[in-house]
Design a protein around this motif. Structure first.
Motif, PDB file in Angstrom:
ATOM      1  N   UNK A  26       0.801  -1.403  -0.060  1.00 18.72           N
ATOM      2  CA  UNK A  26       0.014   0.045  -0.022  1.00 18.72           C
ATOM      3  C   UNK A  26       0.805   1.248   0.072  1.00 18.72           C
ATOM      4  N   UNK A  27       2.194   1.000   0.464  1.00 19.51           N
ATOM      5  CA  UNK A  27       3.161   2.188   0.145  1.00 19.51           C
ATOM      6  C   UNK A  27       3.234   2.318  -1.172  1.00 19.51           C
ATOM      7  N   UNK A  28       3.565   3.753  -1.739  1.00 21.26           N
ATOM      8  CA  UNK A  28       3.908   5.007  -0.677  1.00 21.26           C
ATOM      9  C   UNK A  28       2.419   5.604  -0.383  1.00 21.26           C
ATOM     10  N   UNK A  29       1.497   5.363  -0.719  1.00 18.03           N
ATOM     11  CA  UNK A  29       0.275   6.145  -0.165  1.00 18.03           C
ATOM     12  C   UNK A  29      -0.213   5.734   1.052  1.00 18.03           C
ATOM     13  N   UNK A  30      -0.201   4.705   1.665  1.00 22.17           N
ATOM     14  CA  UNK A  30      -0.770   4.700   3.146  1.00 22.17           C
ATOM     15  C   UNK A  30       0.336   3.767   3.661  1.00 22.17           C
ATOM     16  N   UNK A  31       0.249   3.955   5.197  1.00 23.09           N
ATOM     17  CA  UNK A  31       0.977   3.005   5.906  1.00 23.09           C
ATOM     18  C   UNK A  31       0.204   2.764   7.016  1.00 23.09           C
ATOM     19  N   UNK A  32       0.148   1.603   7.759  1.00 26.30           N
ATOM     20  CA  UNK A  32      -0.559   1.188   8.882  1.00 26.30           C
ATOM     21  C   UNK A  32       0.402   0.694  10.008  1.00 26.30           C
ATOM     22  N   UNK A  33      -0.206   0.750  11.325  1.00 24.48           N
ATOM     23  CA  UNK A  33       0.370   0.355  12.361  1.00 24.48           C
ATOM     24  C   UNK A  33      -0.643  -0.059  13.408  1.00 24.48           C
ATOM     25  N   UNK A  34      -0.536  -1.348  14.037  1.00 25.38           N
ATOM     26  CA  UNK A  34      -1.481  -1.692  15.028  1.00 25.38           C
ATOM     27  C   UNK A  34      -1.327  -0.817  16.331  1.00 25.38           C
TER      28      UNK A  34
ATOM     29  N   UNK B 299     -12.107  -8.599  16.118  1.00 25.61           N
ATOM     30  CA  UNK B 299     -13.171  -7.546  16.106  1.00 25.61           C
ATOM     31  C   UNK B 299     -12.433  -6.656  17.475  1.00 25.61           C
ATOM     32  N   UNK B 300     -12.446  -5.222  17.337  1.00 28.97           N
ATOM     33  CA  UNK B 300     -12.172  -4.460  18.365  1.00 28.97           C
ATOM     34  C   UNK B 300     -10.613  -4.003  18.308  1.00 28.97           C
ATOM     35  N   UNK B 301      -9.958  -4.698  17.409  1.00 28.79           N
ATOM     36  CA  UNK B 301      -8.488  -4.330  16.837  1.00 28.79           C
ATOM     37  C   UNK B 301      -8.665  -2.950  16.342  1.00 28.79           C
ATOM     38  N   UNK B 302      -7.553  -2.043  16.558  1.00 31.81           N
ATOM     39  CA  UNK B 302      -7.569  -1.003  16.148  1.00 31.81           C
ATOM     40  C   UNK B 302      -6.079  -0.719  15.257  1.00 31.81           C
ATOM     41  N   UNK B 303      -6.176   0.017  14.209  1.00 27.32           N
ATOM     42  CA  UNK B 303      -5.039   0.401  13.220  1.00 27.32           C
ATOM     43  C   UNK B 303      -5.086   1.632  13.086  1.00 27.32           C
ATOM     44  N   UNK B 304      -3.793   2.343  13.443  1.00 28.30           N
ATOM     45  CA  UNK B 304      -3.623   3.530  12.754  1.00 28.30           C
ATOM     46  C   UNK B 304      -3.174   3.925  11.457  1.00 28.30           C
ATOM     47  N   UNK B 305      -3.913   4.643  10.525  1.00 23.31           N
ATOM     48  CA  UNK B 305      -3.449   4.730   9.134  1.00 23.31           C
ATOM     49  C   UNK B 305      -3.023   6.052   9.150  1.00 23.31           C
ATOM     50  N   UNK B 306      -1.860   6.121   8.096  1.00 24.86           N
ATOM     51  CA  UNK B 306      -1.527   7.499   7.636  1.00 24.86           C
ATOM     52  C   UNK B 306      -1.457   7.481   6.016  1.00 24.86           C
ATOM     53  N   UNK B 307      -2.214   8.343   5.777  1.00 20.70           N
ATOM     54  CA  UNK B 307      -2.217   8.578   4.284  1.00 20.70           C
ATOM     55  C   UNK B 307      -0.888   9.697   3.903  1.00 20.70           C
ATOM     56  N   UNK B 308       0.240   9.214   3.238  1.00 21.00           N
ATOM     57  CA  UNK B 308       0.845  10.084   2.660  1.00 21.00           C
ATOM     58  C   UNK B 308       0.684  11.020   1.299  1.00 21.00           C
ATOM     59  N   UNK B 309       0.213  12.351   1.538  1.00 20.64           N
ATOM     60  CA  UNK B 309      -0.166  12.772   0.321  1.00 20.64           C
ATOM     61  C   UNK B 309       0.824  12.723  -0.892  1.00 20.64           C
ATOM     62  N   UNK B 310       2.171  12.877  -0.575  1.00 18.58           N
ATOM     63  CA  UNK B 310       3.021  12.947  -1.721  1.00 18.58           C
ATOM     64  C   UNK B 310       3.945  11.916  -1.371  1.00 18.58           C
ATOM     65  N   UNK B 311       3.478  10.794  -0.972  1.00 17.97           N
ATOM     66  CA  UNK B 311       4.276   9.475  -0.596  1.00 17.97           C
ATOM     67  C   UNK B 311       5.281   9.413   0.344  1.00 17.97           C
TER      68      UNK B 311
END
Length: 160
Positions: free
Chosen positions: A34-42, A50-62
């Protein structure tokens, strides 16, 4: 605009279980396709529980190219292993549900993967969405990620 209702899909040249494992690994932070657009971190739990959470970062320029970083948190609301992962955006620049759906094709040799995104912009993104086509950018990044997933799996590279 109140929000988005977008379905993006692609066919991946790999069996559903392989695509599922790659999807879950990406949400655990693999940064494989999904890189360079998005990265994910638990954040808590696991993305496929169910109930798990993931932080999503959208990198607008990569990734590592500067630019605006859009952050939000996805909480898993339902899981059908190998078939569907449903999340709710609960914090950050998006609110609302999204579903990742896998459908076996060609006797299980290929998989249709789709994302049904129904997020609403929140905070600074709500302002940005008045001048930028966030929906088009979302689809562009999602389809690029699915193409990268297909390329990766077609080469026989499996999730970590």
């Amino acid at each position: 605009m109140n929000g988005y209702d977008i379905i993006d899909e692609a066919v991946v040249d790999a069996p559903t279980d392989v695509v599922w494992n790659a999807l879950v690994a990406e949400f655990r932070g693999a940064a494989a396709w999904w890189v360079p657009h998005n990265t994910f971190e638990t954040v808590t739990g696991a993305p496929d529980v169910v109930g798990g959470e993931v932080a999503v970062t959208v990198h607008t320029k990569g990734v590592d190219n500067g630019g605006l970083k859009l952050r939000f948190t996805a909480r898993t609301r339902s899981v059908e292993p190998g078939r569907r992962l449903s999340v709710e955006y609960v914090d950050g620049v998006f609110r609302g549900p999204s579903d990742f759906i896998l459908e076996p094709l060609d006797d299980g040799r290929r998989t249709r993967v789709s994302m049904h995104f129904r997020g609403r912009p929140h905070g600074k993104l709500k302002l940005i969405s008045k001048v930028a086509d966030i929906g088009a950018e979302h689809s562009k990044a999602t389809l690029a990620a699915f193409a990268a997933l297909d390329k990766r799996l077609a080469k026989g590279v499996r999730a970590r």
